[in-house]
Enzyme design. Sequence first.
Site, mmCIF file in Angstrom:
data_model
loop_
_atom_site.group_PDB
_atom_site.id
_atom_site.type_symbol
_atom_site.label_atom_id
_atom_site.label_comp_id
_atom_site.label_asym_id
_atom_site.label_seq_id
_atom_site.Cartn_x
_atom_site.Cartn_y
_atom_site.Cartn_z
ATOM 1 N N GLU A 65 61.052 55.295 37.227
ATOM 2 C CA GLU A 65 59.747 54.821 37.704
ATOM 3 C C GLU A 65 58.625 55.809 37.392
ATOM 4 O O GLU A 65 58.327 56.700 38.180
ATOM 5 C CB GLU A 65 59.784 54.560 39.217
ATOM 6 C CG GLU A 65 58.463 54.033 39.759
ATOM 7 C CD GLU A 65 58.513 53.688 41.244
ATOM 8 O OE1 GLU A 65 57.471 53.266 41.787
ATOM 9 O OE2 GLU A 65 59.582 53.827 41.856
ATOM 10 N N LYS A 86 60.905 50.947 35.649
ATOM 11 C CA LYS A 86 60.037 50.427 36.718
ATOM 12 C C LYS A 86 58.641 51.006 36.539
ATOM 13 O O LYS A 86 58.270 51.992 37.163
ATOM 14 C CB LYS A 86 60.608 50.783 38.097
ATOM 15 C CG LYS A 86 59.755 50.243 39.250
ATOM 16 C CD LYS A 86 60.379 50.491 40.611
ATOM 17 C CE LYS A 86 59.457 50.003 41.723
ATOM 18 N NZ LYS A 86 60.045 50.097 43.065
#
Length: 345
Positions: free
Chosen positions: A179, A221
Amino acid sequence: MGPKQQALLATTQALLVDDKGLLAMDESIPTCNRRFEALGLPQTEDARRDYREMIVNTPKLGAFISGAILCDETIRQKTLEGTSFINVLIDSGILPGIKVDMGTQEMAGHAGERITEGLDGLRERLTQYGEMGARFAKWRAVFSIGEGMPSQSCIETNAQDLARYAALCQEAGLVPVVEPEVLMEGEHTLEQCSAVTEEVLHEVFSQLYAQRVILEGIILKPNMVLSGSTCPKQATVNEAADATVTCLLQAVPAAVPGIAFLSGGQPAELATARLNAMNVRFKSRLPWALSFSFARAIQQPALEIWRGDKMNVKAAQQTLLHRARCNTAARRGDWTEDAERIGAA
């Protein structure tokens, strides 16, 4: 392909199956407490446990959610009947995941920039979480857009840490959710967000390659490419969708099986509309699935209904399920504003 690699790929595919997405319910204790405080709720472990139980016990959630990201507190908690949250999720067909970073701190010598901590002891923690039942993990790095930001040093350091985390996850048999979040806050334009996001992603994948991470066994992500939250000119839904996919095509290798967007503070319905637009306009031409890994954009409407009252649990769960259903429809490119309103009613 060895057994461990086969298992990683099987988990990755299970997280992307049937147009389902991820539910991020891994907010840190301080973050969860701030949201509770805003609604006048007690900021206690019991209140947080009750809230998480409301979420994991939502009937039919597994029809739309393939994996749930937990924090260290939540992965150890149980329902009032004594069933671990992990087992409740597994029984619902939802794979348990775990946030393993320790949050962000000011980066020394770089005012306004942050570095994520948590690599110390990570190998041992990953083993423990795997033994508890976790099948995947998550690590978040953040990048602000501003005067001289993000610096090359901030990008390189965070990207290297993301790659080291991902390599350790795969060593432990857990799928890493990677992420790198370019934050929405600021006056930056859509074009500036696109340029920074592409630069960050290029560095992240360079470091993943250097650390010998199996790209087929990760989920990315990222943020969507958006106008800054205080930018005078806000991009339309289609403009944001086009900018996001164009950026990702420049930076994300085709070996990556799926991209699960973070919501990053977007209003729930708007995050869904943007994901839907990407899939309507591009799905048939993309090498990777475009999915969701939303936190507030799924949880917040339910939290505002629940407000700590047992009498509101059923209505809150229905709202949570509605948001999950809408985002699954957006993965298919089937979401509509009419369906949104009918479902909400």
